[in-house]
Design a protein around this motif. Structure first.
Motif, PDB file in Angstrom:
ATOM      1  N   TYR A 257      55.082 -43.639  22.260  1.00  0.00           N
ATOM      2  CA  TYR A 257      54.809 -44.745  21.335  1.00  0.00           C
ATOM      3  C   TYR A 257      56.077 -45.534  21.015  1.00  0.00           C
ATOM      4  O   TYR A 257      56.015 -46.741  20.741  1.00  0.00           O
ATOM      5  CB  TYR A 257      54.219 -44.214  20.026  1.00  0.00           C
TER       6      TYR A 257
ATOM      7  N   ASN B 283      54.187 -37.724  22.669  1.00  0.00           N
ATOM      8  CA  ASN B 283      53.455 -38.928  22.250  1.00  0.00           C
ATOM      9  C   ASN B 283      54.331 -39.841  21.404  1.00  0.00           C
ATOM     10  O   ASN B 283      54.275 -41.068  21.531  1.00  0.00           O
ATOM     11  CB  ASN B 283      52.197 -38.544  21.480  1.00  0.00           C
TER      12      ASN B 283
ATOM     13  N   MET C 283      50.742 -40.261  12.257  1.00  0.00           N
ATOM     14  CA  MET C 283      51.677 -40.144  13.364  1.00  0.00           C
ATOM     15  C   MET C 283      52.341 -38.767  13.392  1.00  0.00           C
ATOM     16  O   MET C 283      52.690 -38.254  14.439  1.00  0.00           O
ATOM     17  CB  MET C 283      52.749 -41.231  13.259  1.00  0.00           C
TER      18      MET C 283
END
Length: 200
Positions: free
Chosen positions: A12, A8, A1
């Motif tokens: 998420y 992003n 991650m």
């Protein structure tokens, strides 16, 4: 991650809120340094925590076309700093005696940013009298290390407006520099804080 862009991570976090913590790990140090320079260490802690609280609550409004969330976070922090007028006034009184080294990462703007940093360090009184929006733009550039486009994103202003405010701020500092140059070093006192007014 950790290799994902900020946008992003924010995307998420809609389904997995814990992911937002990675954004804190990436940018909290920079936001805290900026806040410390403007309002001091104690108030900076509050600004930092409130910045990420507000960011988390408003993450659905983040423009995902921006890969880097720093301008957005600096914008939130700058708005919160306005609530700490007294702390910022005290810090600006002492700005001439500070010794701040900025980590320049934009080599094309190093000369401009060094000039801005020197001016900021030497012109605490002029900064206190400067319109808040002009001061915000100058300090986001000199202390936040943001580009014109990033400052525009942080403040919600057109790039042209950012350029105008920065030019106006520089003119104010140049005028102050010219005035200060006519005063003897003893009279200038080089920005040292008068103990009798430090807590005013």
């Amino acid at each position: 991650m950790s290799t994902d862009s900020d946008s992003n991570l924010i995307r998420y976090s809609a389904e997995n809120p814990a992911v937002f913590g990675e954004l804190y790990e990436r940018h909290s140090a920079a936001i805290h340094r900026y806040a410390v320079r403007r309002v001091g260490a104690s108030a900076a802690d509050d600004v930092l925590s409130d910045t990420f609280l507000v960011a988390f609550e408003r993450r659905s409004s983040f423009d995902l076309t921006w890969a880097d969330a720093r301008p957005w976070l600096f914008g939130i922090a700058t708005n919160l700093i306005r609530k700490h007028h007294r702390e910022e006034k005290r810090e600006l009184k002492a700005v001439m005696s500070s010794n701040i080294d900025l980590p320049f990462d934009d080599t094309a703007a190093v000369g401009q940013r060094v000039d801005a940093e020197r001016a900021v360090r030497g012109m605490g009184q002029a900064l206190r009298k400067m319109p808040a929006r002009d001061r915000d733009v100058l300090l986001l550039f000199a202390w936040g290390g943001l580009s014109y486009e990033e400052i525009a994103n942080a403040t919600g202003s057109p790039v042209g407006t950012v350029r105008s405010r920065l030019n106006r701020a520089r003119t104010t500092l140049r005028t102050a520099t010219t005035t200060e140059a006519k005063v003897s070093p003893k009279e200038m006192n080089y920005g040292r804080v008068d103990a009798s007014t430090q807590n005013s």
